[in-house]
Every structure is written in C-alpha cells, then in structure tokens.
Design an enzyme around this catalytic site. Structure first.
Site, PDB file in Angstrom:
ATOM      1  N   CYS A   2      18.112  60.851  37.649  1.00  0.00           N
ATOM      2  CA  CYS A   2      18.093  62.015  36.766  1.00  0.00           C
ATOM      3  C   CYS A   2      19.499  62.175  36.216  1.00  0.00           C
ATOM      4  O   CYS A   2      20.418  62.551  36.941  1.00  0.00           O
ATOM      5  CB  CYS A   2      17.666  63.277  37.528  1.00  0.00           C
ATOM      6  SG  CYS A   2      17.655  64.768  36.497  1.00  0.00           S
ATOM      7  N   GLU A 114      14.542  60.530  30.140  1.00  0.00           N
ATOM      8  CA  GLU A 114      14.791  59.162  30.594  1.00  0.00           C
ATOM      9  C   GLU A 114      14.690  58.238  29.381  1.00  0.00           C
ATOM     10  O   GLU A 114      13.970  58.528  28.432  1.00  0.00           O
ATOM     11  CB  GLU A 114      13.784  58.766  31.675  1.00  0.00           C
ATOM     12  CG  GLU A 114      14.197  57.573  32.497  1.00  0.00           C
ATOM     13  CD  GLU A 114      15.562  57.749  33.161  1.00  0.00           C
ATOM     14  OE1 GLU A 114      16.542  57.236  32.585  1.00  0.00           O
ATOM     15  OE2 GLU A 114      15.628  58.382  34.216  1.00  0.00           O
TER      16      GLU A 114
END
Length: 271
Positions: A2, A114
């Site tokens: 993350c 992402e």
C-alpha cells in the site's frame, strides 16, 4: 503493498462509525484523495487518555504520521520505508513486534491505489531493454461503498533534540499491515481489466470487517497466537477495482476526480 490511498471521510462520520469516545478537533485533517507516505492520516486506536485519572482504554480518533518510526530509532529518516508491515512476519520484525502486541490501530480509507505496468513496457522488460515504464493506476475499494478499514500499527518516538514541553518532542507514527492479494474474482470487476486483486499486485492492505474491529483495537489482547489469528484476510469477493486517471501518479494532484472511473484504461495492459 500500500503506497497510496484515498481518505475523504469527515472526522464526525468516522467518530460515529467507529464509536469513537475522544477526538480533538485541533487534529482535523482535510479530505485527501491522494494520501502519500509521511502525510498525516486518521487512525482509530484505544489507549488511556494522557493525564486522565481513569486509566481505562478509550477509543480515540487521532491524526498520525504515515511511516512508522521505531521507538528505538536514532532519527525518523527511515519513516518513508516503513509504511507497510507484512502480516506474515510482523511478529518477528524488531520494528513491528511490540506495536503488534500492544499498539494496533485501524486506518480508515475510501480505498487504495495500485499500478499495473503497461503491456509495451512489460515486453521491453522481458527483452531486457531499459525504459521508464508507463503504468495504469487502479482504485480498489469495497464494492458496497463502505469504509475500507485497514489494519495498522502505531508507535511513539521521542525527538531527543527537543525539550519535553516542545509540541514536536513526540512523534506518533503508523504503518499499514499488508497481506497476500486475493486470487478469487472481484466482487465487481471492470468490463476490461483485472479479474482479481492478484492480477494487479501480489500484495494488498489487510482489510478488517466490522465484526473484527473491537478485538483488533482491544489493547488487553496480547496473546501472540490469538493476535496472529486476527491477520486472516476477509472473505473474498468484497472488493471492486477500476481504472483511474494517471494524474494520481503525481502526489501533487489531489481531488475527488482522481477516484472517477475511466471508461477505458489510459495505458494498454495485458489484461
């Protein structure tokens, strides 16, 4: 992993959702649609209130700095490298094992970003040719629109160069716990693109469903085996992922338009 996420919910909404007992309005943060490492972020945690006669743990909404600085660190320079803690090894790592036992938190988000390398760049990588890759960002968020409650850790660090009364003498920092990305089908998949989270990246933040919030935040739970059992990922099929503008790749860009779903990806991928 993350490395970027969105967090736009107001503190009043978070307080009600997580049954917060204490929140200092001086720690109010602006909505952030492009949260990057070292920024201040909201965290839900339970601990006694400083200087209060009642030493019971109180559920609090706090603003912490993203990028954990271990209590024993000589300086905070490595904070940007400790934005994530792997669930598989969290109980072993010197930087994370003590916070894992006694300083767990929830980092509320709308979802996380992402990036997937473009098809042409992947082909060049296979051929061994060097080129700065173009990547298509995806936004991953609960399919039902609920809060994305990321499991986290927090830690205190004392800046010994400052006197005790200085407002910056103590740093409170945090890290997002990550786990292996889901291989099952997405709850809502885009018309074209990834069919599972593992298609996008092999790691993802560990999401806690509401039935696990109380146990995770409870500082009286210190049994290592029990705590490791809490690191189980949630059921599959709760998430959706969709392509968003490449503007999110620049941390200077910020606004709700970064979360808008694209009709088609801007970068061609192998999906």
């Amino acid at each position: 992993m993350c490395g970027r996420y969105a967090a736009s919910r107001r503190p009043e909404d978070l307080s009600g959702l997580f049954e917060v007992e204490k929140w200092d309005s001086k720690e109010t943060l602006e909505p952030d649609w492009n949260v990057a490492p070292t920024k201040d972020v909201y965290a839900i945690l339970e601990r006694p209130v400083k200087d209060a006669p009642d030493r019971r743990p109180v559920r609090q909404l706090r603003a912490l700095k993203w990028g954990l600085v271990p209590s024993w660190a000589k300086s905070p320079e490595g904070a940007a490298r400790m934005i994530n803690a792997r669930a598989e090894t969290i109980h072993e790592k010197p930087s994370f094992r003590k916070p894992f036992v006694s300083r767990r938190c929830i980092l509320p988000a709308d979802g996380y970003f992402e990036w997937v390398t473009g098809a042409g760049e992947r082909e060049l990588e296979v051929e061994g040719k060097k080129k700065r890759p173009r990547k298509q960002p995806y936004f991953v968020t609960p399919a039902d629109g609920s809060v994305f409650a990321m499991a986290g850790l927090y830690e205190f660090w004392r800046d010994r160069t400052l006197p005790d009364e200085h407002p910056l003498a103590w740093w409170v920092t945090c890290s997002v716990i990550t786990t292996e990305a889901e291989k099952g089908p997405l709850g809502v998949a885009p018309a074209q693109g990834p069919r599972s989270l593992s298609d996008i990246h092999p790691r993802m933040p560990l999401m806690l469903t509401p039935d696990r919030w109380d146990a995770w935040l409870d500082p009286s739970r210190t049994d290592l085996d029990e705590l490791r059992g809490m690191l189980e990922p949630p059921p599959e099929g709760l998430m959706r992922a969709y392509a968003v503008t490449t503007a999110v790749s620049n941390v200077r860009n910020n606004g709700p338009e970064l979360l808008e779903e694209l009709a088609a990806p801007e970068v061609e991928t192998l999906f």
